[in-house]
Design an enzyme around this catalytic site. Structure first.
Site, PDB file in Angstrom:
ATOM      1  N   CYS A  18       0.860  -1.186   0.000  1.00 29.54           N
ATOM      2  CA  CYS A  18       0.000   0.000   0.000  1.00 29.54           C
ATOM      3  C   CYS A  18       0.897   1.237   0.000  1.00 29.54           C
ATOM      4  O   CYS A  18       2.067   1.155  -0.397  1.00 29.54           O
ATOM      5  CB  CYS A  18      -1.003  -0.023   1.153  1.00 29.54           C
ATOM      6  SG  CYS A  18      -0.277   0.122   2.808  1.00 29.54           S
ATOM      7  N   ASN A  36       2.223   1.691   4.385  1.00 30.43           N
ATOM      8  CA  ASN A  36       2.530   0.426   5.082  1.00 30.43           C
ATOM      9  C   ASN A  36       2.241   0.522   6.587  1.00 30.43           C
ATOM     10  O   ASN A  36       2.915  -0.115   7.393  1.00 30.43           O
ATOM     11  CB  ASN A  36       3.977  -0.023   4.827  1.00 30.43           C
ATOM     12  CG  ASN A  36       4.269  -1.470   5.222  1.00 30.43           C
ATOM     13  OD1 ASN A  36       5.393  -1.799   5.593  1.00 30.43           O
ATOM     14  ND2 ASN A  36       3.283  -2.340   5.162  1.00 30.43           N
ATOM     15  N   CYS A  70      -1.455   1.019   7.417  1.00 31.50           N
ATOM     16  CA  CYS A  70      -2.900   0.758   7.545  1.00 31.50           C
ATOM     17  C   CYS A  70      -3.310  -0.493   6.762  1.00 31.50           C
ATOM     18  O   CYS A  70      -3.515  -1.563   7.336  1.00 31.50           O
ATOM     19  CB  CYS A  70      -3.721   1.963   7.069  1.00 31.50           C
ATOM     20  SG  CYS A  70      -3.410   3.488   7.982  1.00 31.50           S
ATOM     21  N   ARG A  71      -3.445  -0.348   5.445  1.00 35.47           N
ATOM     22  CA  ARG A  71      -4.054  -1.414   4.649  1.00 35.47           C
ATOM     23  C   ARG A  71      -3.182  -2.648   4.490  1.00 35.47           C
ATOM     24  O   ARG A  71      -3.647  -3.776   4.725  1.00 35.47           O
ATOM     25  CB  ARG A  71      -4.443  -0.862   3.260  1.00 35.47           C
ATOM     26  CG  ARG A  71      -5.589   0.130   3.313  1.00 35.47           C
ATOM     27  CD  ARG A  71      -5.715   0.890   2.022  1.00 35.47           C
ATOM     28  NE  ARG A  71      -4.617   1.847   1.835  1.00 35.47           N
ATOM     29  CZ  ARG A  71      -4.439   2.617   0.783  1.00 35.47           C
ATOM     30  NH1 ARG A  71      -5.305   2.538  -0.218  1.00 35.47           N
ATOM     31  NH2 ARG A  71      -3.439   3.462   0.708  1.00 35.47           N
ATOM     32  N   SER A  72      -1.942  -2.473   4.080  1.00 36.69           N
ATOM     33  CA  SER A  72      -1.133  -3.686   3.817  1.00 36.69           C
ATOM     34  C   SER A  72      -0.730  -4.426   5.092  1.00 36.69           C
ATOM     35  O   SER A  72      -0.690  -5.668   5.075  1.00 36.69           O
ATOM     36  CB  SER A  72       0.071  -3.390   2.912  1.00 36.69           C
ATOM     37  OG  SER A  72       0.966  -2.476   3.482  1.00 36.69           O
ATOM     38  N   ASP A  90      -8.066   4.281   0.840  1.00 33.17           N
ATOM     39  CA  ASP A  90      -7.140   4.736   1.882  1.00 33.17           C
ATOM     40  C   ASP A  90      -7.931   5.238   3.094  1.00 33.17           C
ATOM     41  O   ASP A  90      -8.674   6.205   2.986  1.00 33.17           O
ATOM     42  CB  ASP A  90      -6.295   5.867   1.286  1.00 33.17           C
ATOM     43  CG  ASP A  90      -5.250   6.384   2.249  1.00 33.17           C
ATOM     44  OD1 ASP A  90      -5.299   6.008   3.441  1.00 33.17           O
ATOM     45  OD2 ASP A  90      -4.400   7.166   1.810  1.00 33.17           O
TER      46      ASP A  90
HETATM   47  P1  4NP Z   1      -1.805   3.010   4.068  1.00 32.93           P
HETATM   48  O1  4NP Z   1      -2.446   4.374   4.610  1.00 32.93           O
HETATM   49  O2  4NP Z   1      -1.254   3.284   2.682  1.00 32.93           O
HETATM   50  O3  4NP Z   1      -2.968   2.086   4.012  1.00 32.93           O
HETATM   51  O4  4NP Z   1      -0.737   2.596   5.063  1.00 32.93           O
HETATM   52  C1  4NP Z   1      -1.763   5.579   4.632  1.00 32.93           C
HETATM   53  C2  4NP Z   1      -0.888   5.850   5.653  1.00 32.93           C
HETATM   54  C3  4NP Z   1      -0.237   7.070   5.717  1.00 32.93           C
HETATM   55  C4  4NP Z   1      -0.488   8.009   4.734  1.00 32.93           C
HETATM   56  C5  4NP Z   1      -1.361   7.741   3.706  1.00 32.93           C
HETATM   57  C6  4NP Z   1      -2.004   6.526   3.650  1.00 32.93           C
HETATM   58  N1  4NP Z   1       0.146   9.266   4.818  1.00 32.93           N
HETATM   59  O5  4NP Z   1      -0.164  10.124   3.990  1.00 32.93           O
HETATM   60  O6  4NP Z   1       1.000   9.484   5.691  1.00 32.93           O
END
Ligand code: 4NP
Length: 167
Positions: A16, A19, A21-23, A137
């Protein structure tokens, strides 16, 4: 089992953006399914981000809480995808499946010259998914968004697990 290399191990990398939240959720969910089926020595699961901002961090507390409601632990630490290692061939111990959570990650891997024949969207394994195949997201949203994210991740992982076992 699907695509396993000489050692009989199937390797799965979830990707993702951050790294955190989703993955990591997908990693934790699939690792639990694998453990529950007694296959932990035959399936390796990891996750990585396309971005670098959260390297070394534990998953977002909201992701940890959403997964914990389902008895799923998220033990990972964020890392950034490493083309030199993560895009290597399965014969050399590379990933059999590189599973992206949304289309941005697929495009990122493509721009980096990644092995697109091994890159799939997680929700493409969910036969009930209709419309978008992206896991949105949840980072800038509310707790309900993390619960929705969990449900989509779990449904995708169920399909992926079936593919890994059956192919
Ligand atoms: P992820 O979520 O891609 O599912 O881990 C996010 C985590 C942090 C950010 C964006 C999405 N960020 O902009 O910091």
């Amino acid at each position: 089992m699907a695509h396993e290399g000489d050692d009989g191990v199937v390797r799965v990398l979830f990707v993702c953006l951050g790294n955190i939240c989703r993955s990591p959720m997908a990693e934790g969910v699939l690792a639990k399914m694998v453990a529950d089926q007694g296959m932990s020595d035959r399936v390796v699961v990891d996750s990585a981000g396309t971005g670098h901002w959260h390297i070394g961090k534990r998953p977002d507390p909201r992701a940890i809480a959403a997964a914990a409601k389902h008895g799923v632990e998220l033990p990972s630490r964020a890392r950034q995808i490493d083309p030199a290692k993560d895009y290597g061939s399965p014969e050399d111990g590379g990933w059999d499946y590189i599973i992206a959570l949304d289309e941005d990650h697929v495009r990122h891997i493509k721009r980096q010259g990644g092995p697109m024949e091994r890159v799939k969207l997680l929700r493409s394994f969910d036969p009930k998914a209709n419309g978008s195949l992206e896991v949105a997201d949840p980072y800038y949203g509310d707790d309900a968004g993390f619960d929705r994210c969990y449900e989509e991740v779990e449904a995708g992982c169920e399909g992926l697990m079936g593919t890994i076992v059956d192919d």
